[in-house]
Motif scaffolding. Structure first.
Motif, PDB file in Angstrom:
ATOM      1  N   ARG A   6      38.450  35.595   4.986  1.00 46.88           N
ATOM      2  CA  ARG A   6      37.011  35.749   5.276  1.00 46.88           C
ATOM      3  C   ARG A   6      36.450  34.524   5.995  1.00 46.88           C
ATOM      4  O   ARG A   6      35.579  34.636   6.855  1.00 46.88           O
ATOM      5  CB  ARG A   6      36.237  36.026   4.000  1.00 46.88           C
ATOM      6  CG  ARG A   6      36.512  37.404   3.452  1.00 46.88           C
ATOM      7  CD  ARG A   6      35.598  37.719   2.273  1.00 46.88           C
ATOM      8  NE  ARG A   6      35.982  38.945   1.650  1.00 46.88           N
ATOM      9  CZ  ARG A   6      35.586  40.151   2.041  1.00 46.88           C
ATOM     10  NH1 ARG A   6      34.786  40.277   3.064  1.00 46.88           N
ATOM     11  NH2 ARG A   6      35.974  41.236   1.390  1.00 46.88           N
ATOM     12  N   ILE A   7      36.952  33.350   5.627  1.00 49.79           N
ATOM     13  CA  ILE A   7      36.512  32.131   6.314  1.00 49.79           C
ATOM     14  C   ILE A   7      36.923  32.192   7.783  1.00 49.79           C
ATOM     15  O   ILE A   7      36.135  31.878   8.673  1.00 49.79           O
ATOM     16  CB  ILE A   7      37.072  30.873   5.621  1.00 49.79           C
ATOM     17  CG1 ILE A   7      36.438  30.709   4.232  1.00 49.79           C
ATOM     18  CG2 ILE A   7      36.838  29.626   6.471  1.00 49.79           C
ATOM     19  CD1 ILE A   7      37.094  29.645   3.365  1.00 49.79           C
ATOM     20  N   HIS A   8      38.155  32.608   8.035  1.00 49.96           N
ATOM     21  CA  HIS A   8      38.634  32.726   9.420  1.00 49.96           C
ATOM     22  C   HIS A   8      37.809  33.765  10.184  1.00 49.96           C
ATOM     23  O   HIS A   8      37.422  33.526  11.342  1.00 49.96           O
ATOM     24  CB  HIS A   8      40.114  33.104   9.424  1.00 49.96           C
ATOM     25  CG  HIS A   8      40.645  33.391  10.793  1.00 49.96           C
ATOM     26  ND1 HIS A   8      40.687  32.449  11.799  1.00 49.96           N
ATOM     27  CD2 HIS A   8      41.158  34.530  11.338  1.00 49.96           C
ATOM     28  CE1 HIS A   8      41.204  32.991  12.887  1.00 49.96           C
ATOM     29  NE2 HIS A   8      41.488  34.257  12.634  1.00 49.96           N
ATOM     30  N   GLN A  10      34.693  34.736   9.640  1.00 53.76           N
ATOM     31  CA  GLN A  10      33.366  34.160   9.905  1.00 53.76           C
ATOM     32  C   GLN A  10      33.442  33.127  11.029  1.00 53.76           C
ATOM     33  O   GLN A  10      32.570  33.068  11.891  1.00 53.76           O
ATOM     34  CB  GLN A  10      32.802  33.516   8.639  1.00 53.76           C
ATOM     35  CG  GLN A  10      31.393  32.984   8.791  1.00 53.76           C
ATOM     36  CD  GLN A  10      30.353  34.071   8.892  1.00 53.76           C
ATOM     37  OE1 GLN A  10      30.535  35.163   8.373  1.00 53.76           O
ATOM     38  NE2 GLN A  10      29.252  33.780   9.553  1.00 53.76           N
ATOM     39  N   ASP A  11      34.505  32.323  11.018  1.00 49.98           N
ATOM     40  CA  ASP A  11      34.698  31.303  12.048  1.00 49.98           C
ATOM     41  C   ASP A  11      34.790  31.930  13.434  1.00 49.98           C
ATOM     42  O   ASP A  11      34.274  31.385  14.413  1.00 49.98           O
ATOM     43  CB  ASP A  11      35.968  30.507  11.726  1.00 49.98           C
ATOM     44  CG  ASP A  11      36.137  29.292  12.605  1.00 49.98           C
ATOM     45  OD1 ASP A  11      35.273  28.395  12.549  1.00 49.98           O
ATOM     46  OD2 ASP A  11      37.133  29.241  13.355  1.00 49.98           O
ATOM     47  N   LYS A  12      35.435  33.074  13.530  1.00 54.18           N
ATOM     48  CA  LYS A  12      35.594  33.748  14.823  1.00 54.18           C
ATOM     49  C   LYS A  12      34.345  34.505  15.260  1.00 54.18           C
ATOM     50  O   LYS A  12      34.098  34.656  16.455  1.00 54.18           O
ATOM     51  CB  LYS A  12      36.780  34.723  14.767  1.00 54.18           C
ATOM     52  CG  LYS A  12      38.112  34.034  14.676  1.00 54.18           C
ATOM     53  CD  LYS A  12      38.346  33.216  15.920  1.00 54.18           C
ATOM     54  CE  LYS A  12      39.742  32.641  15.963  1.00 54.18           C
ATOM     55  NZ  LYS A  12      39.968  31.836  17.157  1.00 54.18           N
ATOM     56  N   LEU A  13      33.549  34.987  14.307  1.00 52.62           N
ATOM     57  CA  LEU A  13      32.379  35.803  14.640  1.00 52.62           C
ATOM     58  C   LEU A  13      31.099  35.002  14.834  1.00 52.62           C
ATOM     59  O   LEU A  13      30.177  35.448  15.509  1.00 52.62           O
ATOM     60  CB  LEU A  13      32.151  36.852  13.552  1.00 52.62           C
ATOM     61  CG  LEU A  13      33.256  37.891  13.382  1.00 52.62           C
ATOM     62  CD1 LEU A  13      32.915  38.814  12.215  1.00 52.62           C
ATOM     63  CD2 LEU A  13      33.477  38.680  14.648  1.00 52.62           C
ATOM     64  N   ASP A  14      31.019  33.827  14.226  1.00 52.24           N
ATOM     65  CA  ASP A  14      29.775  33.044  14.213  1.00 52.24           C
ATOM     66  C   ASP A  14      30.029  31.678  14.835  1.00 52.24           C
ATOM     67  O   ASP A  14      30.694  30.832  14.248  1.00 52.24           O
ATOM     68  CB  ASP A  14      29.308  32.893  12.756  1.00 52.24           C
ATOM     69  CG  ASP A  14      28.011  32.147  12.612  1.00 52.24           C
ATOM     70  OD1 ASP A  14      27.489  31.586  13.604  1.00 52.24           O
ATOM     71  OD2 ASP A  14      27.510  32.098  11.478  1.00 52.24           O
ATOM     72  N   ASN A  37      45.619  36.688   5.663  1.00 50.73           N
ATOM     73  CA  ASN A  37      45.347  36.437   7.065  1.00 50.73           C
ATOM     74  C   ASN A  37      44.754  37.670   7.713  1.00 50.73           C
ATOM     75  O   ASN A  37      44.893  38.785   7.211  1.00 50.73           O
ATOM     76  CB  ASN A  37      46.629  36.011   7.786  1.00 50.73           C
ATOM     77  CG  ASN A  37      46.355  35.020   8.889  1.00 50.73           C
ATOM     78  OD1 ASN A  37      45.285  35.011   9.478  1.00 50.73           O
ATOM     79  ND2 ASN A  37      47.331  34.174   9.178  1.00 50.73           N
ATOM     80  N   VAL A  38      44.091  37.431   8.816  1.00 53.22           N
ATOM     81  CA  VAL A  38      43.505  38.497   9.620  1.00 53.22           C
ATOM     82  C   VAL A  38      43.573  38.053  11.072  1.00 53.22           C
ATOM     83  O   VAL A  38      43.413  36.870  11.370  1.00 53.22           O
ATOM     84  CB  VAL A  38      42.040  38.797   9.188  1.00 53.22           C
ATOM     85  CG1 VAL A  38      41.149  37.593   9.308  1.00 53.22           C
ATOM     86  CG2 VAL A  38      41.468  39.960   9.967  1.00 53.22           C
ATOM     87  N   LYS A  39      43.857  38.989  11.944  1.00 54.06           N
ATOM     88  CA  LYS A  39      43.913  38.685  13.368  1.00 54.06           C
ATOM     89  C   LYS A  39      42.594  39.100  13.997  1.00 54.06           C
ATOM     90  O   LYS A  39      42.180  40.255  13.895  1.00 54.06           O
ATOM     91  CB  LYS A  39      45.078  39.426  14.029  1.00 54.06           C
ATOM     92  CG  LYS A  39      45.271  39.069  15.484  1.00 54.06           C
ATOM     93  CD  LYS A  39      46.512  39.736  16.044  1.00 54.06           C
ATOM     94  CE  LYS A  39      46.739  39.333  17.483  1.00 54.06           C
ATOM     95  NZ  LYS A  39      47.938  39.979  18.034  1.00 54.06           N
ATOM     96  N   VAL A  40      41.940  38.142  14.646  1.00 55.24           N
ATOM     97  CA  VAL A  40      40.665  38.405  15.306  1.00 55.24           C
ATOM     98  C   VAL A  40      40.821  38.054  16.774  1.00 55.24           C
ATOM     99  O   VAL A  40      41.026  36.900  17.133  1.00 55.24           O
ATOM    100  CB  VAL A  40      39.519  37.582  14.682  1.00 55.24           C
ATOM    101  CG1 VAL A  40      38.198  37.927  15.351  1.00 55.24           C
ATOM    102  CG2 VAL A  40      39.449  37.792  13.181  1.00 55.24           C
TER     103      VAL A  40
END
Length: 85
Positions: A6-8, A10-14, A37-40
């Motif tokens: 979730r931190i990652h 948020q980092d990619k979206l904001d 992990n999540v790929k954004v």
């Protein structure tokens, strides 16, 4: 709890959010780290994916090594909850 995926995300979206700075600020207070992990990229891909070493930040994955390095310096007593397949 710190939730790395979730931190990652948020980092990619904001653009006003810095995930590594946030992690450094709150790591000492966390009892549990939810490690996944999540790929954004232009899309959200592979949500709740295990944090595996071959998932590269330059491909949109979270820089798990950087997050864990910060957490390791700030909090040696937290528990890590690993996401599974």
């Amino acid at each position: 709890m710190l939730d790395i995926g979730r931190i990652h995300l948020q980092d990619k979206l904001d653009r006003n959010f810095d995930g590594l700075t946030f992690t450094k600020k709150f790591a000492k207070h966390a009892e549990v780290i939810h490690l996944w992990n999540v790929k954004v990229t232009t899309n959200l891909e592979n949500s709740y994916y295990p944090a595996l070493s071959h998932l590269l930040p330059e491909e949109g994955w979270a820089d798990v090594e950087a997050y864990l390095s910060i957490i390791g310096k700030e909090n040696i007593t937290c528990n890590i909850l690993f996401e599974h397949r």
